[in-house]
Scaffold this motif. Structure first.
Motif, short mmCIF file in Angstrom:
data_model
loop_
_atom_site.label_atom_id
_atom_site.label_comp_id
_atom_site.label_asym_id
_atom_site.label_seq_id
_atom_site.Cartn_x
_atom_site.Cartn_y
_atom_site.Cartn_z
N ARG A 67 33.28 36.95 47.08
CA ARG A 67 33.24 37.77 45.88
C ARG A 67 34.04 39.06 46.02
NH1 ARG A 67 27.00 37.76 44.50
NH2 ARG A 67 26.76 35.51 44.33
N THR A 68 33.85 39.74 47.14
CA THR A 68 34.48 41.06 47.25
C THR A 68 35.96 40.97 46.99
OG1 THR A 68 32.89 41.50 48.96
CG2 THR A 68 34.69 43.05 48.74
N ARG A 69 36.57 39.99 47.69
CA ARG A 69 38.02 39.91 47.58
C ARG A 69 38.45 39.53 46.17
NH1 ARG A 69 39.87 36.24 51.94
NH2 ARG A 69 38.22 37.27 53.08
N LEU A 73 37.94 42.40 43.62
CA LEU A 73 38.94 43.45 43.76
C LEU A 73 40.26 43.01 43.16
CD1 LEU A 73 39.54 46.23 44.91
CD2 LEU A 73 40.20 45.14 47.04
N PHE A 74 40.60 41.74 43.44
CA PHE A 74 41.85 41.21 42.92
C PHE A 74 41.84 41.22 41.39
CE2 PHE A 74 44.29 37.57 41.38
CZ PHE A 74 45.55 37.93 41.83
N ILE A 75 40.76 40.68 40.82
CA ILE A 75 40.67 40.62 39.35
C ILE A 75 40.74 42.02 38.75
CG2 ILE A 75 39.09 40.10 37.43
CD1 ILE A 75 40.29 37.65 38.58
N THR A 76 40.01 42.95 39.36
CA THR A 76 39.96 44.31 38.81
C THR A 76 41.34 44.95 38.80
OG1 THR A 76 37.77 44.48 39.76
CG2 THR A 76 38.78 46.51 39.01
N ILE A 118 43.00 52.98 38.46
CA ILE A 118 43.58 52.21 39.56
C ILE A 118 43.41 52.95 40.88
CG2 ILE A 118 45.77 51.37 40.51
CD1 ILE A 118 46.62 50.76 37.61
N ILE A 119 43.69 54.25 40.87
CA ILE A 119 43.51 55.01 42.12
C ILE A 119 42.04 54.96 42.54
CG2 ILE A 119 43.97 57.16 43.31
CD1 ILE A 119 45.88 57.95 41.16
N SER A 120 41.14 55.12 41.57
CA SER A 120 39.71 55.13 41.91
C SER A 120 39.25 53.80 42.46
CB SER A 120 38.87 55.48 40.69
OG SER A 120 39.32 56.67 40.10
N VAL A 121 39.81 52.70 41.94
CA VAL A 121 39.37 51.39 42.41
C VAL A 121 39.66 51.24 43.90
CG1 VAL A 121 39.88 48.93 42.28
CG2 VAL A 121 39.44 50.22 40.21
N PHE A 122 40.74 51.86 44.36
CA PHE A 122 41.01 51.82 45.80
C PHE A 122 39.86 52.45 46.58
CE2 PHE A 122 45.52 51.47 44.44
CZ PHE A 122 45.79 50.28 45.09
N LEU A 123 39.27 53.47 45.99
CA LEU A 123 38.13 54.11 46.65
C LEU A 123 36.89 53.24 46.57
CD1 LEU A 123 38.22 57.85 45.60
CD2 LEU A 123 38.99 56.79 47.70
N LEU A 124 36.68 52.63 45.39
CA LEU A 124 35.51 51.77 45.22
C LEU A 124 35.56 50.62 46.21
CD1 LEU A 124 35.44 51.51 41.33
CD2 LEU A 124 33.82 52.73 42.73
N ALA A 125 36.78 50.21 46.57
CA ALA A 125 36.92 49.05 47.44
C ALA A 125 36.32 49.30 48.81
CB ALA A 125 38.40 48.70 47.60
N ASP A 126 36.12 50.55 49.15
CA ASP A 126 35.49 50.85 50.42
C ASP A 126 33.98 50.72 50.26
OD1 ASP A 126 34.92 51.65 52.89
OD2 ASP A 126 35.76 53.66 52.73
N GLN A 127 33.45 49.54 50.57
CA GLN A 127 32.06 49.24 50.22
C GLN A 127 31.05 50.03 51.04
OE1 GLN A 127 30.34 46.92 48.22
NE2 GLN A 127 32.09 46.29 47.02
N THR A 133 28.79 43.68 44.56
CA THR A 133 30.13 43.51 43.98
C THR A 133 30.11 43.70 42.48
OG1 THR A 133 29.61 41.19 44.18
CG2 THR A 133 31.20 42.09 45.74
N GLU A 134 28.92 43.91 41.91
CA GLU A 134 28.85 44.16 40.46
C GLU A 134 29.60 45.44 40.07
OE1 GLU A 134 26.32 43.46 42.36
OE2 GLU A 134 24.93 42.07 41.43
N ILE A 135 29.85 46.30 41.05
CA ILE A 135 30.52 47.55 40.69
C ILE A 135 31.87 47.31 40.01
CG2 ILE A 135 29.44 49.06 42.40
CD1 ILE A 135 31.92 48.59 44.14
#
Lengths: 629, 506
Positions: free
Chosen positions: B39-41, B44-47, B92-101, B128-130
């Motif tokens: 899911r994580t990967r 992140l890809f979809i987002t 987009i920049i924030s999602v990079f931060l969110l990716a750090d679980q 991963t709902e985030i």
């Protein structure tokens, strides 16, 4: 105006040096200081080359510009990042890079035991680059970049030795006071932009003829606030003494020769603003006169050699500001005093550093004495600077200070007499406190412990001192011969009319020398011919006590600004955290959520926040209602 | 007899929003059907894909302005494009931060301190709902500044808010505090939404219309009952001012900024501000411009108080996230200066400021996520002392963002402040100029204090370290730093672009 693409190298060289030294890190430890010194010296060489080019051109073609890029372009408002090298800025360029290079050389030896010497040199180079940008910018906005840049570099340098708490506090005070000055500059820029539509020097100069006097006064006062903050003038003078906590070469560079004189530069550069705003110009005079006395008085009471020099710097810059406030008649002399002061004060600071170097970093002059025998070179170079600052002919200070005093007398009417007498009295006090420094340090009997082993400094340290001493001896004569500097700068200012002479020049010179003699004599009687206490005597007059406490500057600042400021802040914090809640508690407990998890982990209750929103909404409606009615 | 018309939709203009919503729906499906391990990967890809596609769609349609993208409910114009693009870039920049679980709890439903929570941590579960939640919030934010009827505006407000309430409660550490702040945010958000709805009702009463153009016509015609207009503007403003965190509607800001997972705080602080100020600009510039004499004085007062209050209280903060929260309150005041300018340069300046402030904010919070000890992020400012000696790069980047907040030249913040205060002065608000510069000077004090703390104080040996940033966080910090300095040194292209693009279609 003629374009010259070589100006940027002046700034680029030291800037590259600082970036390289910071980016390479420890790898550059071995040779970093050499690179920095070399780059500063090459910038000086570029400056000399530019000067020779400038000399070979016709007067009207002397100023040159270089456009770097289009920085801000908002509709009709256009600011290029452009440099302007004219007769005024070349003086500063040579002073900054020349004295700067000497101080680089001095620091190689002075900082040789510091493991972070490379970082220190990176900051030095950064400072030089920022200071050059300040004097080379062709608009107030570009100047502002350099202005903030020297501020940043100077905190880095003052705070470099930050093991002691005092250093951190000193940085803080310097920061707050400078911030007030910076604010003045941003006000000036925004007012100029909004009401004149331009922020370039040439644009403002052109508009100054059409704008209302009120606008020009507002800009002038804002610029004066900026100058006062940066140049440690009354009432923002308190930070300079404390900033002495930094390394001594830094004091020599920043707090004597260059940064603190930026205020003088700003006022002289903005001559067209002050010409159009007599009120602001009068304020400049008042600030200059007060500060020159203030610094001189504080200087008589201090025992810390660097603090005396700091007070003296403040006082001498007071002279320059006074000169700059006197209009076209005084601009050239203000700049001349700035240049000669750059030599002798930097030389004396380096001398003080040399003394401290030989005395285990002791700064209390009451623990010095008889150092003449142990540090002959320091004594001679310091002594030449001393003769220059008190204004003995033919040393540098005589020419420049004398001219300012004379011009002050010639300002006309009661104003002229008041200003002239103040400047004259200041000269006497200057002679007194500087003689005191000489006697206490060099010629009085020794008062230091046996474990001190005073010794002369190495050549890398005394050579810059010697060069500066040569400048202290000759610069005044060279700059004033045939009114060289005055004629050089003349095309930049709008001269109007001849000034009447209140006193003949020879009379003013005679009076000044008489005052100086009185000052020297009283210091000799008080310190050379009688014993000096090793600790400062306690039973002294109220006046001395005030002077020792910097004429109560800190107490006043604290009572007037710091305490109320802190009170406001803590009150607001309390309101934010508690009062709101307390006020609402009576309304009743609104059930919120499932209690347990909403224990008072944080201070805020939801109900009080909601009540605040409600209060805000009511207030908003009320406000709109009131306006509508 | 009321006639119903089937709505006509300009799908190409709505595509940017629809793509993000589509991505969110795919995300929900992944949560339902995909195996946990992958899911994580895939999330992140979809987002990232849907955000980038949405940005591409936006660029493609940027020149096709239209007042009727969805039957007057959505207006697609230059200002809207710029605001949407800002939101997407910040997201987009924030999602990079969110990716750090590391930042998020393992299982949101587990009670703090329970056996279930320990189990979930042991199994290394991931929330991963985030990702879909973030996408829903982004879609709401994109709709908010282009919505041109009040009902759509309200729907957008709720769509952007609800996911944020949940996201705020998902912190991995100090979960009680995080959940408390989420609940607080939710309750107060609901409270302010009620004000917003009341405002809509009054404005409908005033003009018999919920569309901005209809209300504008009524304001110009002056036929309605002014009391309703007054109440409508006031209540609508409360809802908007709450979202941007202006005094006295700011109280939630410090608590929520502190309690929420830092990555969420970054996203919320940056993107929500753009969306809410975007909507505010549209409402006041398009709808109430002619009634400025009613609302402008009150809004000026709020701007002044907000600047001064935020700057002064920030001085007393000892927690870096709370300090940034109060700083964001002060910045809300600066931004309000742009709204009340009510001229073209005010509009341009506000849009520029929103973007550069958002970028610097994401960058600053990204760095907060890096300073940790064994128990998680260290937000106590005292423990940041000497950071510059241990991690010069991280400390330098943080110093850069702080200088940008302080408005020091050669950073984007300086250009922003200069533009916005000049616009305010141009519109005749000397008070705004003076208070603004004063407040910036005060604000600079605490920003620089942090810099002094990091570089000039000795490190405390208490296990506070800077973790090596993950690749994602590195990307986020790098992008933010580059943008912050590039726009300080060479802002002209962006300013020109904003100037030529930013406009509202009525």
């Amino acid at each position: 105006m003629v374009t010259n693409n070589g100006i940027v190298y002046l700034i680029a060289l030291p800037l590259i040096g600082s970036l390289l030294l910071l980016l390479l890190g420890r790898k550059a430890d071995k040779w970093g200081h050499l690179l920095a010194t070399a780059l500063s010296a090459s910038s000086f060489a570029v400056g000399l080359f530019q000067l020779s080019e400038m000399l070979s051109r016709e007067t009207e073609n002397r100023p040159v510009t270089q456009k770097l890029f289009n920085w801000i372009s908002v509709g009709s408002f256009n600011v290029d990042a452009s440099l302007l090298l004219d007769q005024l800025s070349i003086c500063f360029v040579l002073l900054i890079t020349g004295v700067g290079t000497l101080i680089h050389i001095y620091s190689i030896s002075y900082m040789s035991h510091d493991k972070d010497r490379r970082r220190f040199f990176a900051y030095l180079n950064l400072f030089i680059a920022a200071m050059l940008l300040l004097v080379l910018g062709d608009s107030y906005l570009n100047l502002y970049v350099g202005w903030e840049g020297v501020g940043l570099a100077s905190y880095l340098l003052i705070g470099f030795w930050n093991q002691k708490q005092a250093y951190a506090t000193a940085s803080k005070k310097a920061f707050v006071m400078n911030r007030i000055g910076d604010m003045g500059l941003s006000f000036a820029i925004m007012i100029a932009f909004a009401s004149l539509g331009t922020v370039s020097f040439s644009g403002v100069k052109e508009q100054a003829h059409y704008a209302s006097e009120a606008t020009m006064t507002a800009i002038g006062v804002a610029l004066l606030i900026a100058a006062v903050g940066k140049s440690a003038q009354f009432p923002l003078q308190a930070w300079l003494g404390d900033a002495m906590a930094g390394p001594t070469p830094v004091s020599a560079l920043i707090h004597a020769a260059t940064m603190v004189t930026a205020g003088v530069y700003l006022i002289v550069r903005s001559n067209f603003v002050f010409e159009a705003a007599p009120t602001a110009q009068l304020l400049v005079l008042i600030v200059g006169a007060i500060t020159l006395m203030f610094g001189a008085i504080v200087g008589t009471a201090k025992d810390d050699i660097k603090k005396v020099l700091a007070a003296s710097t403040m006082s001498q810059i007071g002279y320059m500001i006074l000169g700059a406030g006197l209009g076209p008649a005084g601009y050239a002399f203000a700049i001349m005093h700035l240049l000669t002061h750059g030599f002798f004060k930097a030389g004396m600071f380096l001398g003080a550093g040399s003394v401290m170097h030989g005395m285990n970093d002791e700064v209390n002059m009451r623990k010095y004495g008889a150092l003449r025998k142990f540090m002959p070179i320091t004594f001679i170079t310091f002594g030449l600077g001393y003769l220059a600052i008190i204004g003995v002919p033919p040393f540098a200070g005589f020419y420049s200070k004398d001219m300012i005093i004379e011009t002050a007398f010639n300002a006309g009417g009661l104003k002229g007499i008041l200003l002239g007498s103040t400047a004259l009295l200041g000269a006497a006090i200057t002679a007194f406190y500087m003689t005191r420094v000489m006697i206490l340090t060099f010629t009085s009997p020794k008062r230091w412990d046996e474990d001190q082993h005073p010794h002369e400094s190495p050549i890398l340290m005394w050579a810059p001192m010697a060069i500066l001493a040569i400048g202290s001896v000759t610069s005044g004569f060279l700059l004033s011969r045939g009114n060289a500097l005055k004629h050089w700068l003349e095309p930049l200012f709008e001269e109007h009319g001849e000034h009447q002479e209140l006193l003949a020049p020879i009379v003013v010179s005679g009076l000044t020398l008489l005052m100086v003699a009185i000052g020297v004599a009283s210091a000799v009687i008080k310190y050379q011919l009688s014993d000096v206490d090793e600790v400062a005597p306690e039973s002294v007059s109220t006046f001395t006590r005030f002077a020792r406490r910097d004429l109560l500057q800190d107490d006043i600042n604290e009572a007037l600004f710091m305490r109320p400021g802190q009170a406001i802040t803590s009150a607001l914090v309390k309101i934010d955290e508690r009062v709101v809640d307390g006020a609402v508690r009576g309304i009743g407990k609104i059930a919120i959520g499932s209690g347990a998890q909403l224990r008072k982990v944080q201070t805020g209750y939801v109900r009080s926040y909601a009540a605040l929103i409600l209060v805000g909404a009511v207030a908003l409606i009320a406000a709109i209602w009131v306006v509508t009615q | 007899m009321i006639n119903f018309y089937s709505p006509t939709l300009e799908y190409s203009l709505l595509a940017p929003i629809l793509i993000v919503l589509g991505g969110a729906l795919i995300g929900v499906l992944i949560e339902a059907f995909a195996p946990a391990a992958s899911r994580t990967r895939s999330q992140l890809f979809i987002t990232l894909t849907s955000l980038v596609l949405s940005l591409a769609a936006l660029i493609k349609v940027r020149n096709e302005g239209s007042a009727s993208a969805a039957m007057e409910s959505v207006t697609f114009d230059g200002a809207g494009v710029l605001l949407q693009a800002s939101i997407l870039v910040l997201a987009i920049i924030s999602v990079f931060l969110l990716a750090d679980q590391e930042n998020f709890t393992a299982l949101a439903a587990a009670l703090p301190g329970s056996e279930q929570e320990r189990d979930s941590l042991r199994q290394d579960l991931k929330v991963t709902e985030i990702y879909p939640l973030t996408l829903f919030a982004v879609a709401g934010m994109m709709l908010f500044p282009v919505a041109t009827d009040l009902i759509t505006l309200f729907v957008a407000l709720e769509v952007l808010s609800l996911p944020l309430y949940i996201l705020a409660g998902l912190s991995r550490r100090r979960r009680l505090m995080s959940q408390e702040s989420a609940l607080k945010y939710f309750l107060l958000g609901a409270f302010s939404s009620a004000f917003f709805l009341m405002g809509i009702a009054y404005l409908y009463g005033y003009s018999s219309s919920v569309s901005l153009s209809g209300i504008h016509a009524a304001v110009v015609g002056g036929s309605g009952n002014d009391i309703y207009l007054l109440l409508g503007i006031a209540f609508l403003s409360v809802g908007l001012l709450f979202k941007v965190g202006a005094v006295p509607f700011h109280a939630w800001t410090p608590d929520v900024y502190q309690g929420a997972p830092t990555a969420v705080t970054a996203f919320m602080a940056a993107a929500t501000k753009v969306a809410a100020f975007g909507a505010m600009l549209r409402i006041f510039y398009v709808c109430f411009a002619e009634a400025y004499w009613q609302w402008r004085p009150a809004l000026i007062a709020i701007a002044l108080v907000t600047m001064a209050f935020g700057s002064l209280v920030a001085i007393a903060q000892k927690d870096v996230k709370r300090m940034l929260a109060y700083s964001s309150i002060a910045h809300a005041g600066f931004l309000l200066a742009g709204v009340i300018s009510l001229n073209k340069s005010g509009l341009d300046a506000t849009i520029f400021y929103l973007f550069v402030y958002g970028v610097a904010t994401v960058g600053a919070f990204a760095i907060v996520t890096l300073v940790r000890d064994s128990a998680g992020e260290v937000t106590d400012l005292n423990r940041w002392s000497g950071l510059g000696k241990r991690s010069p790069w991280v400390a330098t980047a943080f110093a850069g963002f702080l200088l940008a907040f302080a408005g020091i030249p050669l950073t984007s913040g300086f250009i922003g402040k200069f533009a916005i205060f000049s616009a305010a002065y141009e519109s005749g608000s000397t008070a705004i100029l003076i208070t603004g510069v004063l407040a910036s000077a005060i604000a600079a004090f605490f920003y620089i204090r942090v810099i002094v703390l990091m570089f000039f104080k000795d490190p405390i040996e208490d296990g506070t370290t800077v973790v090596i940033p993950s690749l994602f966080t590195q990307v986020a910090i790098t992008i933010s730093t580059v943008i912050t300095f590039a726009l300080g040194i060479y802002p002209t292209p962006l300013i020109n672009f904003i100037q030529s693009t930013a406009q509202f279609i009525r």
